[in-house]
Structures are given as structure tokens and as C-alpha cells.
Design an enzyme around this catalytic site. Structure first.
Site, PDB file in Angstrom:
ATOM      1  N   LYS A 102      51.484  38.430  47.929  1.00  0.00           N
ATOM      2  CA  LYS A 102      50.399  37.968  47.052  1.00  0.00           C
ATOM      3  C   LYS A 102      49.597  36.945  47.818  1.00  0.00           C
ATOM      4  O   LYS A 102      50.114  36.292  48.734  1.00  0.00           O
ATOM      5  CB  LYS A 102      50.975  37.320  45.782  1.00  0.00           C
ATOM      6  CG  LYS A 102      49.985  37.223  44.643  1.00  0.00           C
ATOM      7  CD  LYS A 102      49.889  38.531  43.899  1.00  0.00           C
ATOM      8  CE  LYS A 102      48.891  38.479  42.783  1.00  0.00           C
ATOM      9  NZ  LYS A 102      48.994  39.681  41.929  1.00  0.00           N
TER      10      LYS A 102
HETATM   11  P1  NAD Z   1      39.806  39.372  35.800  1.00  0.00           P
HETATM   12  O1  NAD Z   1      39.361  38.249  36.648  1.00  0.00           O
HETATM   13  O2  NAD Z   1      39.064  40.667  35.873  1.00  0.00           O
HETATM   14  O3  NAD Z   1      39.817  38.927  34.260  1.00  0.00           O
HETATM   15  C1  NAD Z   1      40.531  37.811  33.816  1.00  0.00           C
HETATM   16  C2  NAD Z   1      40.163  37.561  32.359  1.00  0.00           C
HETATM   17  O4  NAD Z   1      40.954  36.484  31.864  1.00  0.00           O
HETATM   18  C3  NAD Z   1      38.708  37.161  32.153  1.00  0.00           C
HETATM   19  O5  NAD Z   1      38.247  37.741  30.944  1.00  0.00           O
HETATM   20  C4  NAD Z   1      38.808  35.647  32.033  1.00  0.00           C
HETATM   21  O6  NAD Z   1      37.702  35.076  31.337  1.00  0.00           O
HETATM   22  C5  NAD Z   1      40.090  35.536  31.253  1.00  0.00           C
HETATM   23  N1  NAD Z   1      40.691  34.217  31.277  1.00  0.00           N
HETATM   24  C6  NAD Z   1      40.840  33.389  32.333  1.00  0.00           C
HETATM   25  N2  NAD Z   1      41.392  32.240  31.922  1.00  0.00           N
HETATM   26  C7  NAD Z   1      41.617  32.366  30.590  1.00  0.00           C
HETATM   27  C8  NAD Z   1      42.157  31.528  29.585  1.00  0.00           C
HETATM   28  N3  NAD Z   1      42.587  30.300  29.879  1.00  0.00           N
HETATM   29  N4  NAD Z   1      42.222  32.002  28.310  1.00  0.00           N
HETATM   30  C9  NAD Z   1      41.780  33.235  28.008  1.00  0.00           C
HETATM   31  N5  NAD Z   1      41.264  34.068  28.907  1.00  0.00           N
HETATM   32  C10 NAD Z   1      41.166  33.625  30.173  1.00  0.00           C
HETATM   33  O7  NAD Z   1      41.359  39.575  36.133  1.00  0.00           O
HETATM   34  P2  NAD Z   1      42.256  40.871  35.925  1.00  0.00           P
HETATM   35  O8  NAD Z   1      42.239  41.635  37.184  1.00  0.00           O
HETATM   36  O9  NAD Z   1      41.876  41.511  34.634  1.00  0.00           O
HETATM   37  O10 NAD Z   1      43.709  40.216  35.821  1.00  0.00           O
HETATM   38  C11 NAD Z   1      44.228  39.736  34.582  1.00  0.00           C
HETATM   39  C12 NAD Z   1      45.734  39.597  34.692  1.00  0.00           C
HETATM   40  O11 NAD Z   1      46.310  40.872  35.019  1.00  0.00           O
HETATM   41  C13 NAD Z   1      46.213  38.636  35.789  1.00  0.00           C
HETATM   42  O12 NAD Z   1      47.388  37.986  35.343  1.00  0.00           O
HETATM   43  C14 NAD Z   1      46.554  39.573  36.934  1.00  0.00           C
HETATM   44  O13 NAD Z   1      47.522  39.013  37.819  1.00  0.00           O
HETATM   45  C15 NAD Z   1      47.126  40.752  36.172  1.00  0.00           C
HETATM   46  N6  NAD Z   1      47.105  42.003  36.935  1.00  0.00           N
HETATM   47  C16 NAD Z   1      45.932  42.508  37.407  1.00  0.00           C
HETATM   48  C17 NAD Z   1      45.941  43.715  38.102  1.00  0.00           C
HETATM   49  C18 NAD Z   1      44.665  44.368  38.583  1.00  0.00           C
HETATM   50  O14 NAD Z   1      44.732  45.520  39.020  1.00  0.00           O
HETATM   51  N7  NAD Z   1      43.508  43.734  38.472  1.00  0.00           N
HETATM   52  C19 NAD Z   1      47.157  44.368  38.343  1.00  0.00           C
HETATM   53  C20 NAD Z   1      48.330  43.827  37.845  1.00  0.00           C
HETATM   54  C21 NAD Z   1      48.290  42.640  37.132  1.00  0.00           C
END
Ligand code: NAD
Length: 409
Positions: A102
Site C-alpha cells: 500500500k
Molecule cells: P474516493 O476518493 O473515490 O471516495 C471517497 C469518498 O469518501 C468521497 O465521497 C469522500 O467525500 C468520502 N469521504 C471522505 N472522508 C469522509 C468522511 N469523513 N465522512 C464521509 N465521507 C467521507 O475513494 P474510493 O476509491 O471510493 O475509496 C473508498 C474506500 O474504499 C477507501 O477506504 C478505500 O481504501 C476502499 N477501497 C477502494 C478500492 C478502489 O478500487 N477504489 C478498492 C478497495 C477498497
């Protein structure tokens, strides 16, 4: 509790059930390599901002290391290490031939211009290009990064190493990306939610869902769950939350979000705070934003019967224990959000073969892999009478441990 304490606490719970020796526990928990670099960024106004970037490579017993890059103000050594260990167990749970890693940069991307974001990305690659690569460690998108950022990473990496699109996944489809990668994590969350409901002999149609976070994962999870007949009645992002008991029009909300870059002030729902989402009166709660949001303070107020961990590390161990006492079923992150890394694997395979799969093939292969992971985790949970989380850790740690022992030191 810190992210690493949370991840280690779950590791120890599973290790206790497995009867792992203390030597083996230390070996499996200790990362192979931790890289921390200066990322000097010239801002548009000419001043220099000195940022810190991280890449933690946790384990490579099962293959090249794989894991996202997070650009977020809360990124630090502890969080990156915790998320790297989760990647090792996650790739093993879905049985794809990778280890775990990561990375990230401590930065608020909302405060960067497009040019600044590109420069910071390229500078970071300059600092870490010699430790990543298609056979070593393959980055992918996470919070604050997207397909455009992956395109810059590929381009910068190739300046040092020559043509090599498999050096990063989650790229735009026009630039060696895979059809179905962008939707993969959210779609996987939806498919696994439906699988869990089927396993519980419940109908997903009409189920009420709350989703915290409306980024890549949250918005695609919402879209696919609605297509499966569920109702998203609450959602939020960093700027605020929304509730509509009749069900939010997700297609409209996605259009609104594309234009305004937030769900805040969406006219088709009432405004609430983004923490109220977690205790909304729903059947399913899907944290899809940051870690540690479900904790000892709010776990007793959660009203959902199912928690599907789309985010990484969203539940602290105290909350996990409360959920178990309250018979709230938690589908753990290392299975629930594994759709993303699985389709990243398909992208890497396609890049290496210079061959493109159709979307139908990507989706059906993904569904097959997620179903196999789900069935294996449920079987272990039933046999050993443990939670789905402990079962998933047993599966992941067991596969990594066996590969380590077979290879030898
Ligand atoms: P992203 O940046 O596209 O979206 C994140 C979202 O969370 C946004 O809507 C943001 O405004 C919101 N957010 C941030 N802080 C917040 C808070 N304090 N309260 C409420 N909402 C809040 O990110 P993503 O890629 O959608 O990732 C989201 C989660 O999923 C993370 O934990 C990431 O590790 C996990 N994840 C992502 C992937 C991927 O393929 N993108 C894969 C596995 C896990």
C-alpha cells in the site's frame, strides 16, 4: 485505536484460533520493506510544498505485491502499514497470485490544481520507481487517486523502464486499462451483499441501504444495489449526508455529483450530517469512505442488521465485538471490497498478454472468484464457529503462511 492496532488485533484473533506460533506471527506481520520519501512539489504560485510519500511492501510469498495509492490528509506510516497487511490477506482470500502493499501521500487533493496533482504524482514515481514494477509491486487507485493518476504513474514509470503498462492498474480504458475496473470494487460490494442475502435466505429487493462515502466505491455500490432492487435511503460524502426514506434516485445523484463534486445540497433528499448515516434506520450499512468510523462510541446505535465493509478497516475491534453481541453480521473488508484488486489482476493479465477481455468476461470471472471466496469464508466460519472476519483472516493468513513455509527462508 490506530489502524495498525486494529489490523493487528484481527490478525491475533485469527492466529489464536489457528494456533500460530509466536515466531510465525512475527514473521507474517512484519513488512518486507517500508519506503518513506520526500515529495517536493512546486505549487502554481511558485512556492515549494514538501510532502511525504509512503510505500509499504508487506508480503510477497504468493506473488508480486499489489495495493492502492491513497492521497489523503490522514495518510501516515501507521495507516499505510495497516492497509498493506490487509492487502496480503485480501489477495489470498480471493486466491489471486499477489502479495500485499500500500502507499500514499499525505495531501489534500481538493487543495491541488490539476497541474499540481500531476506534478506530485510524477515526483512520487521518481522517488519510488526502482522498488515498484510489474513483477515487484503494482500500485492501483484508492482514496484520492483515480484512472488519470494511474495514467501519469504509467507514463512516468515508462520514462525510466520503457513500455510497461502492467506496472500499474486502474488505468483509463483508452490507455491499457480494463473494461470493468472502475466499477469493480463497488460492483463486487453489491454482488457480495446479494450473495450474503441469498445465504441468509433473504430477499435483497426492497432492502434499505445506507452508504457512507459517494466516491468510486460508494457510487458504484449504490448503482448496482439499486439495479438489484434495493433502495439506497441514505448516503454521504466528506461534505454532508442525505436521507430519503422513499429511496434516493441514484442515477440523478450520480449526475448531480459529476457536476457539483459532492452530494451536498442534492435536491432529491433531506440533509443530515455524515455521521448520522452510520446510525440510519436501514437493513444494510455500507461504510465506503475512511477507516475507524465504526467504534465503541457509535456501535450500539447502529440499526442495520448487516455491515458490508466497502472501506478498508472501517470497524474498530470494540465495535466488532459489540456487533457480534448484537447479532449484526459483518462482511469484512478483506472479502467485501476485493472486487477491485481482482479486476486489477485481470487488467495486469491482459496487459501482459496484450489482449483485451470483453466486459461480460470481466464481470463473470469476477463473480466466480468472489463467490469462491465467499463460500470458503462461510465454510470456515461454520466449521470453526467464528465470525466471517475471523474466518476470512484464517483463510488469508493460512494461504500466505503455507506459501511462506513451502518456499522456505
Ligand atoms: P474516493 O476518493 O473515490 O471516495 C471517497 C469518498 O469518501 C468521497 O465521497 C469522500 O467525500 C468520502 N469521504 C471522505 N472522508 C469522509 C468522511 N469523513 N465522512 C464521509 N465521507 C467521507 O475513494 P474510493 O476509491 O471510493 O475509496 C473508498 C474506500 O474504499 C477507501 O477506504 C478505500 O481504501 C476502499 N477501497 C477502494 C478500492 C478502489 O478500487 N477504489 C478498492 C478497495 C477498497
Amino acid at each position: 485505536m490506530s489502524s495498525l492496532e486494529t489490523a493487528n488485533s484481527y490478525f491475533e484473533q485469527a492466529a489464536d484460533v489457528m494456533g500460530l506460533s509466536s515466531n510465525m506471527r512475527t514473521l507474517l506481520k512484519t513488512p518486507l520493506r517500508e519506503v518513506k520519501v520526500q515529495v517536493a512539489l512546486e505549487m502554481d504560485d511558485g512556492h515549494i510544498s514538501t510532502l511525504i510519500g509512503y510505500r509499504v511492501q508487506h508480503d510477497k510469498a504468493r506473488g508480486p505485491m499489489k495495493g492502492g495509492l491513497r492521497f489523503h490528509p490522514e495518510v501516515d506510516d501507521d495507516e499505510v502499514q495497516a492497509l498493506a497487511t490487509l492487502m496480503s490477506w485480501k489477495t489470498a482470500v480471493v486466491n489471486i497470485p499477489y502479495g500485499g502493499a500500500k502507499g500514499g501521500i499525505t495531501v489534500d487533493t481538493h487543495k491541488l490544481s490539476a497541474g499540481e496533482l500531476e506534478r506530485v504524482t510524477r515526483k512520487f514515481v521518481d522517488e519510488i520507481h526502482d522498488v515498484i514494477g510489474p513483477d515487484k509491486d503494482i500500485p492501483a487507485p484508492d482514496m484520492g487517486t483515480n484512472a488519470q493518476v494511474m495514467a501519469w504513474i504509467m507514463n512516468q514509470y515508462e520514462k525510466f523502464h520503457g513500455f510497461n503498462p502492467a506496472c500499474v492498474t486502474g488505468k483509463p480504458v483508452e490507455l491499457h486499462g480494463a473494461d470493468g475496473r472502475e466499477e469493480a470494487t463497488g460492483r463486487g460490494v453489491a454482488v457480495l451483499t446479494r450473495t450474503l442475502f441469498e445465504h441468509q435466505k433473504r430477499d435483497l429487493a426492497g432492502a434499505r441501504i445506507a452508504i457512507q462515502g459517494f466516491g468510486n466505491v460508494g457510487s458504484f455500490a449504490a448503482k448496482f444495489l439499486c439495479e438489484m432492487g434495493a433502495k439506497v435511503t441514505a448516503t454521504s460524502d466528506a461534505h454532508g449526508g442525505l436521507v430519503n426514506e422513499e429511496g434516493i434516485d441514484i442515477a440523478e445523484l450520480i449526475r448531480y455529483h459529476d457536476e457539483h463534486k459532492t452530494v451536498k445540497d442534492f435536491p432529491g433528499a433531506d440533509a443530515v450530517s455524515n455521521t448520522e448515516i452510520l446510525t440510519a434506520d436501514v437493513d444494510v450499512l455500507i461504510p465506503a469512505a475512511i477507516g475507524g468510523v465504526l467504534n465503541a462510541e457509535n456501535a450500539r446505535d447502529v440499526r442495520a442488521q448487516y455491515v458490508i465493509e466497502a472501506a478498508n478497516n472501517p470497524t474498530e475491534p470494540e465495535a466488532d465485538e459489540i456487533f457480534e453481541q448484537r447479532n449484526i453480521l459483518v462482511l469484512p473488508d478483506i472479502l467485501a471490497n476485493a472486487g477491485g484488486v481482482t479486476v486489477s489482476y485481470f487488467e495486469w493479465v491482459q496487459n501482459r498478454q496484450h489482449f483485451r477481455w470483453e466486459l461480460d468476461r470481466v464481470r463473470s470471472e469476477l463473480d466466480r472468484i468472489l463467490a469462491a471466496g465467499f463460500n470458503r469464508v462461510v465454510t470456515i466460519a461454520e466449521e470453526k464457529k467464528v465470525s466471517l472476519r475471523v474466518a476470512a483472516y484464517i483463510l488469508g493468513i493460512g494461504r500466505v503462511g503455507r506459501a511462506t513455509v513451502l518456499a522456505g527462508l
